[in-house]
Design a protein around this motif. Sequence first.
Motif, PDB file in Angstrom:
ATOM      1  N   SER A  33       1.104  -1.061  -0.233  1.00 41.65           N
ATOM      2  CA  SER A  33       0.073   0.114  -0.066  1.00 41.65           C
ATOM      3  C   SER A  33       0.894   1.226  -0.069  1.00 41.65           C
ATOM      4  O   SER A  33       0.269   2.495  -0.239  1.00 41.65           O
ATOM      5  CB  SER A  33      -0.992  -0.062   1.238  1.00 41.65           C
ATOM      6  OG  SER A  33      -0.253   0.091   2.382  1.00 41.65           O
ATOM      7  N   LEU A  47      -8.560  -3.556  -1.650  1.00 44.75           N
ATOM      8  CA  LEU A  47      -7.737  -2.871  -0.662  1.00 44.75           C
ATOM      9  C   LEU A  47      -7.784  -3.734   0.673  1.00 44.75           C
ATOM     10  O   LEU A  47      -8.602  -3.720   1.368  1.00 44.75           O
ATOM     11  CB  LEU A  47      -8.325  -1.476  -0.509  1.00 44.75           C
ATOM     12  CG  LEU A  47      -8.562  -0.665  -1.757  1.00 44.75           C
ATOM     13  CD1 LEU A  47      -8.805   0.687  -1.191  1.00 44.75           C
ATOM     14  CD2 LEU A  47      -7.040  -0.585  -2.622  1.00 44.75           C
ATOM     15  N   ASP A  51      -8.425   0.045   8.038  1.00 41.81           N
ATOM     16  CA  ASP A  51      -9.554   0.774   7.956  1.00 41.81           C
ATOM     17  C   ASP A  51      -9.273   2.250   7.887  1.00 41.81           C
ATOM     18  O   ASP A  51      -9.922   3.033   7.020  1.00 41.81           O
ATOM     19  CB  ASP A  51     -10.461   0.616   9.240  1.00 41.81           C
ATOM     20  CG  ASP A  51     -11.370  -0.631   9.275  1.00 41.81           C
ATOM     21  OD1 ASP A  51     -10.752  -1.555   8.169  1.00 41.81           O
ATOM     22  OD2 ASP A  51     -11.815  -1.217  10.198  1.00 41.81           O
ATOM     23  N   ILE A  54      -8.386   3.280   4.023  1.00 38.52           N
ATOM     24  CA  ILE A  54      -9.218   2.852   3.026  1.00 38.52           C
ATOM     25  C   ILE A  54      -9.362   4.246   2.167  1.00 38.52           C
ATOM     26  O   ILE A  54      -9.262   4.287   1.098  1.00 38.52           O
ATOM     27  CB  ILE A  54     -10.479   2.262   3.522  1.00 38.52           C
ATOM     28  CG1 ILE A  54     -10.366   0.875   3.937  1.00 38.52           C
ATOM     29  CG2 ILE A  54     -11.669   2.538   2.369  1.00 38.52           C
ATOM     30  CD1 ILE A  54     -11.481   0.502   4.530  1.00 38.52           C
ATOM     31  N   SER A  58      -7.658   4.602  -1.690  1.00 35.70           N
ATOM     32  CA  SER A  58      -8.589   4.536  -2.753  1.00 35.70           C
ATOM     33  C   SER A  58      -8.742   5.702  -3.641  1.00 35.70           C
ATOM     34  O   SER A  58      -9.051   5.704  -4.713  1.00 35.70           O
ATOM     35  CB  SER A  58     -10.114   4.126  -2.130  1.00 35.70           C
ATOM     36  OG  SER A  58     -10.498   5.064  -1.472  1.00 35.70           O
ATOM     37  N   HIS A  68     -12.958  -2.959  -0.789  1.00 35.42           N
ATOM     38  CA  HIS A  68     -12.267  -2.977   0.554  1.00 35.42           C
ATOM     39  C   HIS A  68     -12.605  -4.228   1.199  1.00 35.42           C
ATOM     40  O   HIS A  68     -13.831  -5.051   0.653  1.00 35.42           O
ATOM     41  CB  HIS A  68     -12.138  -1.777   1.152  1.00 35.42           C
ATOM     42  CG  HIS A  68     -13.669  -1.706   2.168  1.00 35.42           C
ATOM     43  ND1 HIS A  68     -14.253  -2.294   2.952  1.00 35.42           N
ATOM     44  CD2 HIS A  68     -14.537  -0.493   2.047  1.00 35.42           C
ATOM     45  CE1 HIS A  68     -15.268  -1.959   3.484  1.00 35.42           C
ATOM     46  NE2 HIS A  68     -15.497  -0.731   2.953  1.00 35.42           N
ATOM     47  N   THR A  69     -11.793  -4.643   2.157  1.00 32.26           N
ATOM     48  CA  THR A  69     -12.131  -5.915   2.812  1.00 32.26           C
ATOM     49  C   THR A  69     -12.646  -5.725   4.287  1.00 32.26           C
ATOM     50  O   THR A  69     -12.674  -6.582   5.034  1.00 32.26           O
ATOM     51  CB  THR A  69     -11.167  -6.698   3.005  1.00 32.26           C
ATOM     52  OG1 THR A  69      -9.857  -6.088   3.563  1.00 32.26           O
ATOM     53  CG2 THR A  69     -10.512  -7.219   1.556  1.00 32.26           C
ATOM     54  N   SER A  70     -12.895  -4.272   4.733  1.00 27.98           N
ATOM     55  CA  SER A  70     -13.265  -4.293   6.051  1.00 27.98           C
ATOM     56  C   SER A  70     -14.670  -4.655   6.363  1.00 27.98           C
ATOM     57  O   SER A  70     -15.656  -4.291   5.779  1.00 27.98           O
ATOM     58  CB  SER A  70     -13.001  -2.528   6.403  1.00 27.98           C
ATOM     59  OG  SER A  70     -13.671  -2.009   7.466  1.00 27.98           O
ATOM     60  N   LEU A  78     -14.802   4.278   0.378  1.00 25.96           N
ATOM     61  CA  LEU A  78     -14.064   4.127  -0.902  1.00 25.96           C
ATOM     62  C   LEU A  78     -14.264   5.559  -1.511  1.00 25.96           C
ATOM     63  O   LEU A  78     -15.418   6.139  -1.763  1.00 25.96           O
ATOM     64  CB  LEU A  78     -14.303   2.906  -1.826  1.00 25.96           C
ATOM     65  CG  LEU A  78     -14.005   1.477  -1.124  1.00 25.96           C
ATOM     66  CD1 LEU A  78     -14.659   0.610  -1.844  1.00 25.96           C
ATOM     67  CD2 LEU A  78     -12.550   1.258  -1.298  1.00 25.96           C
TER      68      LEU A  78
END
Length: 232
Positions: A33, A47, A51, A54, A58, A68-70, A78
Amino acid sequence: MISVVIIGNGNVAHHLEKTFLKASGIHVSRINSRSLNDIPKADVTILAVSDNAIASVSLKITNSFVVHTSGSFSMEALQNKESKGVFYMLQTFTKEKEVDFSQVPFCLEASSQTGYLLLEKLAKSFGNKVYPINSAQRKALHIAAVFVNNFTNHMYKIGNDICEKHQVPFDILFPLIDETAQKIKTLSPQLAQTGPAKRNDTETIKNHLELLNQEQQEIYKILTRSITDATR
């Protein structure tokens, strides 16, 4: 062939890349990142960052579909200008522990039907449990997960501390832990509840409190009161 770029260097990014590399029909690459100057074009940009990163990460991405994976942040966190979504896996990840993704729930959300179907195809390439979950639902799920995972694990830590203090092997408790986890697969948590708080066994509760330090006593009292209230 679905092309995927994973941005991140943590546990989730590690396991996703490892699993995508084994899946057929997916071409995956991963970048740190901190290295966002030359992001490859891809059908999906994932992503897997903290958190708090993000929004800023983005914002720098021009790829057409960013997710994202949060579990706790909404899709609107985002800041990319095109399609967005969420590819949330409800599981705890550590680099040293293998993950059976066939048992991991995938909670998906996208700003378009096309985007959702792409995420669904991606998840089903190595997973069996796929759910359409919106941001509000996912936030509630994440809070529930904190209770059943993070807080429960801390209870294990306290139990281990008590065992060490009194020179008792913690692994004596393993069969009890396993049975409790199995029981709630067939009974509701409320029906599965046992112990002195449920029985309102005041003498046992008093004896327990005498063995605990002040912080442990406070936790014990709060949980006991909550269990007692739930059984009335």
